[in-house]
Design an enzyme around this catalytic site. Structure first.
Site, PDB file in Angstrom:
ATOM      1  N   GLY A  64      24.062 -24.421 -10.950  1.00 12.94           N
ATOM      2  CA  GLY A  64      24.756 -23.329 -11.637  1.00 12.94           C
ATOM      3  C   GLY A  64      25.391 -23.803 -12.935  1.00 12.94           C
ATOM      4  O   GLY A  64      24.907 -24.732 -13.587  1.00 12.94           O
ATOM      5  N   GLY A  77      23.222 -27.619  -6.313  1.00 19.32           N
ATOM      6  CA  GLY A  77      23.772 -26.477  -7.045  1.00 19.32           C
ATOM      7  C   GLY A  77      23.485 -26.619  -8.525  1.00 19.32           C
ATOM      8  O   GLY A  77      24.072 -27.463  -9.201  1.00 19.32           O
ATOM      9  N   LYS A 113      46.751 -19.756  -5.308  1.00 16.87           N
ATOM     10  CA  LYS A 113      45.386 -19.220  -5.260  1.00 16.87           C
ATOM     11  C   LYS A 113      45.496 -17.793  -4.743  1.00 16.87           C
ATOM     12  O   LYS A 113      46.429 -17.461  -4.004  1.00 16.87           O
ATOM     13  CB  LYS A 113      44.541 -20.047  -4.294  1.00 16.87           C
ATOM     14  CG  LYS A 113      43.055 -19.939  -4.534  1.00 16.87           C
ATOM     15  CD  LYS A 113      42.553 -20.974  -5.531  1.00 16.87           C
ATOM     16  CE  LYS A 113      41.059 -20.869  -5.733  1.00 16.87           C
ATOM     17  NZ  LYS A 113      40.549 -21.938  -6.592  1.00 16.87           N
TER      18      LYS A 113
END
Ligand code: NAI
Length: 325
Positions: free
Chosen positions: A157, A155, A53
């Site tokens: 989204g 959420g 990451k």
């Protein structure tokens, strides 16, 4: 900064997060935690990738020429790792950013379709969460049918909105919350559900709570207030601490470990961009998230541990087998 947690199963694969951190050590902690989670996610998804990451810790979210310059320098950093790390999108980075990074290194996925990318992964992440929810319902209630089940989606989204549509098509009763109340109202209306407040969603009386917003939402206080039977959603690192997995078990709540449930995105990216899978193969692998989750639930019962611990144990078994193969 880039964190490569493991290359046992292959190059460390994970997205680039652009974020304003209050302190530098918070960014370091984030990259370490997130890269470790990618090792487990990729192992559980049986992908030939390790965990990595990257965090671009910025004083403010960059735009214009500053953003381009930052991404070019970052692309040079990724190139210098010579394939040990493969990047993609994450919070505050998008496919057009990957188009900049790819001008400096080939070790990037998730560029625009024009640049050879596979397009947004959100629909496939939502599909994986949908199959995860079905598997969790089967384990909790003996039937995977979402019809008549109440699902609270935190959420609205890219993932949460698509999840709402998939569940609505099956006849689930939906509650939707978002810090952007207009967005929540729009998604709820389109899916025939109800928009609720962001505090309310965490206390909603429901069969399934589906966290699809941010991580770290399940701590001791939040778990004590939950009134759901199942937690299964897309957000990364939902547990505030490892102990919160045990807290959920003690509360009698079935937790579908986030990195198992939200692997649809990485299956989409790696499958289409590196492994030569067809769309049908990707969909079959995403449906397999349900079977993986059933394995996690069985292991948790057999070992008498939290589902989060059981998932870690299965992933570790795969890593150990990979290290000795
Ligand atoms: P998004 O940014 O499109 O949607 C997130 C939504 O959550 C936004 O509408 C935002 O306003 C809302 N939100 C933020 N904080 C909130 C809060 N406290 N309460 C209620 N709503 C809040 O992100 P996306 O792509 O839908 O991803 C959702 C989650 O799933 C993220 O945590 C992401 O890291 C994770 N994820 C996404 C993948 C993907 O393929 N897009 C893959 C794997 C994980």
């Amino acid at each position: 900064m880039v964190g490569v947690h493991s290359t046992v199963l292959g190059p460390g694969l994970g997205g680039t997060r652009m974020k304003v951190y209050e302190r530098p050590d918070a960014a370091v902690q984030d990259v370490l935690r997130l890269s470790r989670a990618m090792t487990f996610k990729n192992a559980m998804a049986r992908l030939p990738f390790g965990g990595g990451k990257a965090v671009l810790a910025v004083p403010s979210i960059a735009s214009g020429d500053d953003r381009r310059g930052l991404l070019e320098r970052y692309g040079d950093l990724v190139r210098s790792l010579r394939g040990a790390y493969v990047t993609a999108c994450d919070m505050n980075t998008h496919e057009h950013d990957m188009d900049v990074i790819v001008t400096r290194t080939e070790h990037v996925m998730g560029t625009t379709v024009d640049r050879g990318g596979s397009g947004t992964s959100a629909p496939d992440t939502a599909l994986g969460v949908y199959h995860g929810i079905r598997a969790a319902l089967r384990h909790a209630f003996g039937s995977e049918d979402p019809s008549g089940r109440t699902v609270a989606i935190q959420g609205a989204g890219a993932v949460g909105s698509r999840l709402a549509h998939l569940l609505a098509a099956d006849g689930a009763v939906l509650q939707v919350a978002d810090v952007d109340a207009t967005r929540a109202a729009g998604v709820a209306a389109a899916a025939g559900g109800t928009a609720v407040g962001t505090d309310e969603i965490m206390r909603a009386r429901c069969d399934v709570l589906a966290p699809c917003a941010t991580g770290g939402i399940l701590d001791a206080d939040a778990i004590a207030a939950l009134r759901c039977a199942v937690v299964a959603g897309a957000a990364n690192n939902q547990l505030a601490t490892d102990e919160d997995g045990e807290r959920l078990r003690e509360a009698g709540i079935l937790y579908a470990p986030d990195y198992v449930v939200n692997a649809g995105g990485v299956l989409h990216l790696a499958g289409l961009e590196r492994l030569g899978w067809t769309e049908d193969e990707v969909r079959a692998r995403i449906e397999g998230i349900g079977a993986t989750l059933a394995e996690v639930f069985e292991r948790a019962e057999a070992d008498g541990v939290a589902t989060s611990t059981a998932a870690d144990r299965i992933a570790m078994d795969r890593l150990t087998a990979g290290a000795t193969a």
